[in-house]
Design a protein around this motif. Sequence first.
Motif, PDB file in Angstrom:
ATOM      1  N   ALA A   2     -17.967-106.958  25.787  1.00 16.28           N
ATOM      2  CA  ALA A   2     -17.420-105.601  25.784  1.00 16.28           C
ATOM      3  C   ALA A   2     -16.241-105.503  24.826  1.00 16.28           C
ATOM      4  N   MET A   3     -15.439-106.571  24.730  1.00 13.69           N
ATOM      5  CA  MET A   3     -14.309-106.574  23.817  1.00 13.69           C
ATOM      6  C   MET A   3     -14.762-106.547  22.364  1.00 13.69           C
ATOM      7  N   ILE A   4     -15.795-107.328  22.033  1.00 12.57           N
ATOM      8  CA  ILE A   4     -16.322-107.317  20.663  1.00 12.57           C
ATOM      9  C   ILE A   4     -16.793-105.915  20.298  1.00 12.57           C
ATOM     10  N   ARG A   5     -17.548-105.308  21.192  1.00 11.16           N
ATOM     11  CA  ARG A   5     -18.082-103.969  20.916  1.00 11.16           C
ATOM     12  C   ARG A   5     -16.963-102.973  20.666  1.00 11.16           C
ATOM     13  N   LEU A   6     -15.892-103.078  21.454  1.00 10.24           N
ATOM     14  CA  LEU A   6     -14.760-102.167  21.285  1.00 10.24           C
ATOM     15  C   LEU A   6     -14.093-102.368  19.928  1.00 10.24           C
ATOM     16  N   LEU A   7     -13.897-103.635  19.541  1.00  7.21           N
ATOM     17  CA  LEU A   7     -13.183-103.912  18.304  1.00  7.21           C
ATOM     18  C   LEU A   7     -13.977-103.522  17.063  1.00  7.21           C
ATOM     19  N   LEU A   8     -15.272-103.332  17.203  1.00 10.02           N
ATOM     20  CA  LEU A   8     -16.093-102.935  16.059  1.00 10.02           C
ATOM     21  C   LEU A   8     -16.256-101.429  15.942  1.00 10.02           C
ATOM     22  N   GLU A   9     -15.776-100.694  16.931  1.00 14.19           N
ATOM     23  CA  GLU A   9     -15.881 -99.241  16.870  1.00 14.19           C
ATOM     24  C   GLU A   9     -14.768 -98.681  15.987  1.00 14.19           C
ATOM     25  N   PRO A  10     -15.026 -97.572  15.286  1.00  7.47           N
ATOM     26  CA  PRO A  10     -14.017 -96.996  14.375  1.00  7.47           C
ATOM     27  C   PRO A  10     -12.924 -96.252  15.142  1.00  7.47           C
ATOM     28  N   VAL A  11     -11.969 -96.997  15.706  1.00  8.21           N
ATOM     29  CA  VAL A  11     -10.873 -96.390  16.462  1.00  8.21           C
ATOM     30  C   VAL A  11      -9.552 -96.800  15.807  1.00  8.21           C
TER      31      VAL A  11
END
Length: 375
Positions: A166-175
Amino acid sequence: QVQSRMKQLAKIERIEVDEVDTSRLNLRFPPAPRSGDYPVIADGVGKAYGDHQVFDGATFTIKRGEKVAFVGKNGEGKSTLVKCIMGEIPFTGHLKLGHNVKIGYFAQNQAQLLDGEITVFDTIDRVAVGDIRTKIRDILGAFMFGGEASDKKVKVLSGGEKTRLAMIRLLLEPVNLLILDEPTNHLDMSTKDILKQAIKDFDGTVIVVSHDREFLDGLVEKVYEFGGGKVRECLGGIYEFLEKKKLDSLAELERNKPSTPDKPAQDTRNTTAPQKPATQQDAPAQRQGRVNYTEQRERQRMVKRAEKKVAEAEASIADIEARIAEVEARIAAGEVDADIFERHAALGKQLDNAMSLWELAGIELDELKQSLGID
């Protein structure tokens, strides 16, 4: 016997530990979309549930690119304020998000929201965009999902593995505003280090809710303490905060209790021994000199640390400016290679960040001197 043992030890084959993992820790995530100068501005924010006032009068500003920590006892409102920032619950006061702020939120329940029927690789492949798609295997390997582990279905992963995914997915999102609520729970030391470095390299703004002192050390530059219905801003990193609070770890915030229960026992002893009060009344006066001296030394250390931050920021600016001048001289001389303009742009961005840090360090030093009555 000793010599024989030494010869035996010399013949033992050396085993390098974590050689594969550490070779992939240097990981760069996509740059965050640029937000306004102040992603979060709170003015007199408060939240109550019925008669219970969780906190009130929270006033602070988080600057673009800052990494800050929310700390305090459980139940004092850290996660509640996060929900206010995200607009999930109503509150009193005024809370404004800056221009073009895109929030990425992580909490423990985020791991439970993953699709269990797809593989680890597909989970990341669905959010990765651009050139990063060619590095998915490397990213998964850095977060301990190398080899066949990337082909596992999410539903068979452990709780810690789901948290990492879940952390990897978050860090790859354009935020550009990361809000992480206890991100290190269920993570081993190696993964904590990888996550910490990834967040340090992240060029957006970060709010971390955590009790993990080692994780916060060197990561955050400002601490907000929650307690007694108030939110207090503490300039400096986590160790500066702990020094001011005379604590060894954030876990001690949970154990700290008021000293008032000791007073009745003291009064009881005084009634049975009438000749002691004079000596006990003198004790605070005798300790006063030591307390004042300790406070004075602490103030001096705080000022020196703040002045050191300003000096380091100035040195960083001078170094970056010299590197920019060198690149510009090469461009003027016609010594242009394939990536020289990218390096020039990157150095310009580094200079902007360094200038912001220098301005912030100067403001913090001025505010500290003003609060201590130092010219």
